[in-house]
Design a protein around this motif. Structure first.
Motif, short mmCIF file in Angstrom:
data_model
loop_
_atom_site.label_atom_id
_atom_site.label_comp_id
_atom_site.label_asym_id
_atom_site.label_seq_id
_atom_site.Cartn_x
_atom_site.Cartn_y
_atom_site.Cartn_z
N ALA A 328 0.86 -1.17 0.00
CA ALA A 328 0.00 0.00 0.00
C ALA A 328 0.90 1.22 0.00
O ALA A 328 2.13 1.11 0.03
CB ALA A 328 -0.93 0.00 1.21
N TYR A 329 0.29 2.40 -0.01
CA TYR A 329 1.04 3.65 -0.03
C TYR A 329 0.74 4.45 1.24
O TYR A 329 -0.40 4.50 1.70
CB TYR A 329 0.66 4.47 -1.26
CG TYR A 329 1.22 5.87 -1.25
CD1 TYR A 329 2.56 6.11 -1.55
CD2 TYR A 329 0.42 6.97 -0.92
CE1 TYR A 329 3.08 7.40 -1.53
CE2 TYR A 329 0.92 8.26 -0.91
CZ TYR A 329 2.25 8.47 -1.21
OH TYR A 329 2.78 9.74 -1.19
N GLU A 330 1.80 5.08 1.78
CA GLU A 330 1.60 5.97 2.92
C GLU A 330 2.73 6.98 2.96
O GLU A 330 3.89 6.66 2.72
CB GLU A 330 1.56 5.18 4.24
CG GLU A 330 1.23 6.05 5.44
CD GLU A 330 0.81 5.25 6.66
OE1 GLU A 330 0.20 5.82 7.57
OE2 GLU A 330 1.08 4.01 6.69
N ARG A 331 2.37 8.24 3.26
CA ARG A 331 3.36 9.31 3.43
C ARG A 331 3.20 9.95 4.79
O ARG A 331 2.08 10.25 5.22
CB ARG A 331 3.21 10.36 2.32
CG ARG A 331 4.12 11.59 2.51
CD ARG A 331 4.08 12.51 1.31
NE ARG A 331 2.74 13.02 1.02
CZ ARG A 331 2.21 14.08 1.58
NH1 ARG A 331 2.87 14.76 2.53
NH2 ARG A 331 0.99 14.49 1.23
N SER A 332 4.32 10.21 5.45
CA SER A 332 4.30 10.80 6.78
C SER A 332 4.72 12.27 6.73
O SER A 332 5.25 12.77 5.73
CB SER A 332 5.26 10.05 7.72
OG SER A 332 6.60 10.47 7.52
N LYS A 333 4.50 12.95 7.83
CA LYS A 333 5.15 14.24 8.08
C LYS A 333 6.63 13.97 8.38
O LYS A 333 7.06 12.83 8.46
CB LYS A 333 4.51 14.92 9.29
CG LYS A 333 3.04 15.19 9.18
CD LYS A 333 2.50 15.76 10.49
CE LYS A 333 1.00 16.00 10.41
NZ LYS A 333 0.44 16.50 11.70
N VAL A 372 0.19 11.44 6.97
CA VAL A 372 -0.46 12.49 6.19
C VAL A 372 -1.45 11.91 5.18
O VAL A 372 -2.59 12.36 5.07
CB VAL A 372 0.58 13.35 5.45
CG1 VAL A 372 -0.11 14.43 4.62
CG2 VAL A 372 1.55 13.97 6.43
N PHE A 373 -1.02 10.91 4.43
CA PHE A 373 -1.86 10.35 3.36
C PHE A 373 -1.59 8.87 3.24
O PHE A 373 -0.44 8.43 3.28
CB PHE A 373 -1.56 11.04 2.03
CG PHE A 373 -2.49 10.61 0.91
CD1 PHE A 373 -3.64 11.33 0.64
CD2 PHE A 373 -2.22 9.50 0.14
CE1 PHE A 373 -4.50 10.94 -0.38
CE2 PHE A 373 -3.06 9.10 -0.88
CZ PHE A 373 -4.22 9.82 -1.15
N ARG A 374 -2.66 8.06 3.07
CA ARG A 374 -2.50 6.62 2.94
C ARG A 374 -3.61 6.07 2.03
O ARG A 374 -4.75 6.54 2.07
CB ARG A 374 -2.53 5.94 4.31
CG ARG A 374 -3.76 6.25 5.15
CD ARG A 374 -3.63 5.74 6.57
NE ARG A 374 -4.91 5.84 7.29
CZ ARG A 374 -5.12 5.35 8.50
NH1 ARG A 374 -4.14 4.72 9.15
NH2 ARG A 374 -6.30 5.47 9.08
N GLU A 375 -3.22 5.10 1.21
CA GLU A 375 -4.16 4.50 0.29
C GLU A 375 -3.66 3.13 -0.14
O GLU A 375 -2.48 2.97 -0.47
CB GLU A 375 -4.37 5.38 -0.95
CG GLU A 375 -5.35 4.79 -1.95
CD GLU A 375 -5.58 5.72 -3.15
OE1 GLU A 375 -5.86 6.91 -2.91
OE2 GLU A 375 -5.48 5.25 -4.29
#
Length: 434
Positions: A328-333, A372-375
């Motif tokens: 999956a995809y995920e971006r952090s601060k 921040v964002f996850r999908e």
């Protein structure tokens, strides 16, 4: 100085609120099947290239003829080869399987940002490659956990649209999983892209193929994907570093020893001690198991490595950490020690290249403050570094069969932020620890 529009874009991007995408994913797709395609025994197959030190490229290919020469002819004009390089070759046995002859030949010195034409083993088709630039802007494509499914094929087609200079792959390449001919089909699948731009990889759990009495569990991976470990004073193909334009990239091994007494940890300290942020203002790190992961899949598997190495990376002011493993995809601060930290790294999980095991759909709730964002979708990333301070990160969802940008943000490097000066004493202390 940036113009006012760019400043506004950066400010808005930094104010993005945490989000979990509600995108409805299409169903899984099948594993690819490759028809038998007989070729002459000396015909070059599975051609891919990688960086091999300043102004040098390693060209790797496979032949079924063990006497085929490990020679590359190359030049800047088609079919006008002005230089020749001779390399080395290897092969391996794995139970009842015997690999073809795997050739590794380094060419150079080469001009930066230049198109070259080359031929392997003095026969077969002509290939072409473009060397990376020596200065900004420079673009990396990023995707891990590729495999060989129809989603992989879509991912590769979309990466091909990226106009990238170097591809970064944080582990789990072929998903051969002991079935050795799957390494061969993976090499053929990648050849249209990997023969034209450098592909830099590190190992994942699916590269470990341990059987009793086989000493090297990474034998197929190490034989086929030779990375520039000698140039970075590493004695292992499982971790190394390299420079591109103004970027220093460190590839770590999640499946090599990483405690404070390990060779990898000592090597990492030595490598970071040589980084000159005036020459390479951006500092990137890749490995397979993510440290910051709010997905239900693979929870906590990177905790031990994080406990050992995160203080070192934080003290060195690493800008971005890319990982795979979670599909999956995920971006952090910017984050450190589980909390937002202006001098911490942005962590991006991008294990969504198209693997056969499917997507990791379930996320933990509530969403952590650092996320921040996850999908949970297949996709790939595009990291375009514009200058010493600003870069544009885009994640393109591939599930639509179109290259759809689902997440993007301007990222400001820690170079010139005050963090380098703040952390200088901390880094020096860590580097001199026994």
């Amino acid at each position: 100085m940036m113009d006012s529009k760019l400043v506004l874009v950066v400010v808005l991007a930094l104010l993005v609120v945490s989000a979990s995408s509600k995108y409805v994913r299409p169903p899984p797709r099948k594993t690819l099947h490759f028809p038998w395609d007989p070729k002459p025994s000396s015909y070059p197959q599975q051609v891919h290239i990688s960086l091999a030190g300043a102004k040098h490229i390693r060209i790797t290919w496979v032949t079924s003829d063990r006497y085929s020469p490990s020679i590359v002819e190359y030049g800047t004009s088609s079919k006008n080869y002005t230089s020749t390089a001779r390399g080395e070759n290897t092969s391996y046995k794995y139970l009842l399987y015997r690999s073809g002859t795997i050739h590794h030949t380094v060419i150079g010195p080469l001009h930066d940002d230049t198109l070259y034409f080359y031929r392997c083993g003095r026969e077969g088709p002509e290939f072409q490659l473009k060397t990376p630039p020596s200065q900004f802007p420079v673009t990396f494509s990023v995707a891990g956990d590729l495999g060989q499914t129809e989603w992989t094929k879509t991912t590769l087609a979309h990466i091909d649209q990226c106009k990238y200079d170097v591809h970064l792959l944080p582990g789990d390449l072929s998903y051969a999983d002991y079935i050795q001919h799957r390494w061969d089909t993976f090499g053929e699948l990648l050849q249209p892209l990997a023969s034209r731009r450098p592909w830099m990889v590190t190992q994942g759990n699916h590269e470990m193929e341990n059987i009793p009495f086989l000493k090297d569990g990474f034998l197929p991976y190490n034989s086929r994907w030779k990375m520039p470990y000698s140039e970075s004073n590493s004695t292992s193909n499982l971790y190394y570093s390299f420079d591109v334009a103004g970027v220093h990239v460190i590839m770590l091994g999640s499946y090599a020893d990483y405690d404070k007494y390990s060779d990898q940890y000592r090597w990492l300290k030595a490598d970071l001690s040589k980084v000159n942020r005036r020459r390479t203002p951006w500092l990137l790190v890749l490995f397979h198991m993510p440290w910051y992961n709010s997905n239900e899949a693979h929870q906590g598997e990177g905790d031990e490595m994080m406990e050992t190495m995160e203080p070192l990376l934080h003290a060195a002011c690493v800008d971005i950490v890319f990982a795979g493993h979670v599909h999956a995809y995920e971006r952090s601060k910017r984050v450190f020690n589980g909390r937002s930290d202006r001098c911490g790294a942005v962590h991006i999980t991008i294990g969504d290249g198209g693997n056969k095991e499917g997507l990791a759909h379930e996320y933990k709730e509530p969403q952590p403050g650092w996320s921040v964002f996850r999908e949970a979708s297949f996709g790939h990333g595009e990291f375009k570094i514009m200058n010493s301070t600003h870069a544009l990160w885009r994640w393109h969802r591939n599930d639509d069969d179109q290259r759809v940008t689902s997440d993007q943000v301007w990222i400001i490097s820690l170079f010139g932020s005050g963090c380098l000066l703040k952390k200088n004493g901390e880094l020096r202390k860590i580097l001199v620890e026994p």
